[in-house]
Design a protein around this motif. Sequence first.
Motif, PDB file in Angstrom:
ATOM      1  N   UNK A 242      -1.739  -4.311-116.476  1.00 40.83           N
ATOM      2  CA  UNK A 242      -2.395  -5.354-116.049  1.00 40.83           C
ATOM      3  C   UNK A 242      -2.213  -5.676-114.682  1.00 40.83           C
ATOM      4  N   UNK A 243      -1.088  -6.030-114.149  1.00 38.25           N
ATOM      5  CA  UNK A 243      -0.893  -6.361-112.848  1.00 38.25           C
ATOM      6  C   UNK A 243      -0.248  -5.590-111.814  1.00 38.25           C
ATOM      7  N   UNK A 244       0.207  -4.366-112.125  1.00 37.56           N
ATOM      8  CA  UNK A 244       0.900  -3.724-111.062  1.00 37.56           C
ATOM      9  C   UNK A 244       0.531  -2.061-111.195  1.00 37.56           C
ATOM     10  N   UNK A 245      -0.394  -1.483-112.181  1.00 34.66           N
ATOM     11  CA  UNK A 245      -0.003  -0.037-112.237  1.00 34.66           C
ATOM     12  C   UNK A 245      -1.100   0.265-111.161  1.00 34.66           C
ATOM     13  N   UNK A 246      -2.416  -0.360-111.291  1.00 34.79           N
ATOM     14  CA  UNK A 246      -3.416   0.333-110.219  1.00 34.79           C
ATOM     15  C   UNK A 246      -2.846   0.273-108.728  1.00 34.79           C
ATOM     16  N   UNK A 247      -2.192  -0.981-108.294  1.00 30.76           N
ATOM     17  CA  UNK A 247      -1.665  -0.974-107.214  1.00 30.76           C
ATOM     18  C   UNK A 247      -0.550   0.165-106.744  1.00 30.76           C
ATOM     19  N   UNK A 248       0.425   0.305-108.008  1.00 26.67           N
ATOM     20  CA  UNK A 248       1.203   1.501-107.871  1.00 26.67           C
ATOM     21  C   UNK A 248       0.679   2.552-107.650  1.00 26.67           C
ATOM     22  N   UNK A 249      -0.612   2.806-108.362  1.00 23.35           N
ATOM     23  CA  UNK A 249      -0.963   4.400-108.138  1.00 23.35           C
ATOM     24  C   UNK A 249      -1.647   4.465-106.798  1.00 23.35           C
ATOM     25  N   UNK A 250      -2.546   3.475-106.309  1.00 24.98           N
ATOM     26  CA  UNK A 250      -3.267   3.733-105.136  1.00 24.98           C
ATOM     27  C   UNK A 250      -2.098   3.852-103.954  1.00 24.98           C
ATOM     28  N   UNK A 251      -0.998   3.008-103.809  1.00 23.40           N
ATOM     29  CA  UNK A 251       0.106   3.217-103.024  1.00 23.40           C
ATOM     30  C   UNK A 251       0.672   4.697-102.957  1.00 23.40           C
ATOM     31  N   UNK A 252       0.842   5.260-104.207  1.00 29.09           N
ATOM     32  CA  UNK A 252       1.643   6.466-103.983  1.00 29.09           C
ATOM     33  C   UNK A 252       0.387   7.461-103.817  1.00 29.09           C
ATOM     34  N   UNK A 253      -0.721   7.333-103.950  1.00 35.64           N
ATOM     35  CA  UNK A 253      -1.653   8.280-103.711  1.00 35.64           C
ATOM     36  C   UNK A 253      -1.966   8.447-102.375  1.00 35.64           C
ATOM     37  N   UNK A 254      -1.946   7.285-101.769  1.00 30.54           N
ATOM     38  CA  UNK A 254      -1.995   7.097-100.247  1.00 30.54           C
ATOM     39  C   UNK A 254      -0.976   7.538 -99.524  1.00 30.54           C
ATOM     40  N   UNK A 255       0.330   7.355 -99.993  1.00 26.58           N
ATOM     41  CA  UNK A 255       1.388   7.934 -98.956  1.00 26.58           C
ATOM     42  C   UNK A 255       1.325   9.345 -99.258  1.00 26.58           C
ATOM     43  N   UNK A 256       1.046   9.940-100.448  1.00 36.55           N
ATOM     44  CA  UNK A 256       1.333  11.478-100.524  1.00 36.55           C
ATOM     45  C   UNK A 256       0.079  12.114 -99.803  1.00 36.55           C
ATOM     46  N   UNK A 257      -1.150  11.760 -99.657  1.00 33.47           N
ATOM     47  CA  UNK A 257      -2.179  12.573 -99.329  1.00 33.47           C
ATOM     48  C   UNK A 257      -2.979  12.092 -97.780  1.00 33.47           C
ATOM     49  N   UNK A 258      -2.385  10.800 -97.469  1.00 31.39           N
ATOM     50  CA  UNK A 258      -3.048  10.233 -96.308  1.00 31.39           C
ATOM     51  C   UNK A 258      -2.229   9.937 -95.129  1.00 31.39           C
ATOM     52  N   UNK A 259      -0.841  10.209 -95.401  1.00 32.53           N
ATOM     53  CA  UNK A 259       0.084   9.724 -94.366  1.00 32.53           C
ATOM     54  C   UNK A 259       1.006  10.808 -94.047  1.00 32.53           C
TER      55      UNK A 259
END
Length: 259
Positions: A242-259
């Motif tokens: 509820x509190x962290x999964x979505x944020x964790x997903x967005x963070x790692x997705x961005x790190x892998x494919x946009x930076x």
Amino acid sequence: MVCMNKKKIIIGGIIAFIAILILSLTGYFLFIKQDKNSTLTLMDKRWIEDNKNTVIDLGILNDIPVFSYSGSGVLFDFVQDVEENTGLEFNKLPYAYGKEAPTEYSFEFVSSPNEGDIVFYQDHYAIFVNQNVKYGALDKIPAMTLGVLSNDMADVNYYLQANRGLQYKSYKNAKELITALQNGDVSGIVLPQILYFEELATHDFLYNAYNITEMGQSLVLHLGTNSKLNSIITKYFKKWNKDFLEHSYITHFSEMYFF
């Protein structure tokens, strides 16, 4: 005498009420009231303290984009948070997708989660082609030959059987599938979207033409035989989800494919 009996009844009732209240409050604080950060009850914390020298083996996939890749990802975030906020300690045993899980407590991809499995993500399959087209329904897909992973052939036949114009060729891995599409040996390929996201994202000629929403694999944490440990992990995941999964997903997705 009657008056004395009434007093005894009243006093007895008060004592019984107080005893029930104490028992209820004790039960609430021991078994129900949860720590806001860890979700643990006092009994959970006592169990962890009694087992503080026990390191729990945990199989963790280490080649899944975004979720677990080279020691980073959503799954590693979850495990680290559990350790920091509960005091549990895990012996992380990395293994590759397609291999047998090394221990009973393991992250796995499964077609159908078992009762008690903690589901982290549902990865759906799609048909990818080398043209920028989109099919809104299965019966709108023209006759073509699709490349399919050999392990997925039975499921693809089942979920796409309504379209009689589709034929299939079997391949061992995603690399062979993509090469077959490049060479014109097939007109499309079928792959899960997250599991092979890295391969799909690095080939700009691939287009998602149709989502097979009924066909998917679930990324789960398979729990073992320790019911108390299962309860602690399950409760913690509900809060973390509820509190962290979505944020964790967005963070790692961005790190892998946009930076």
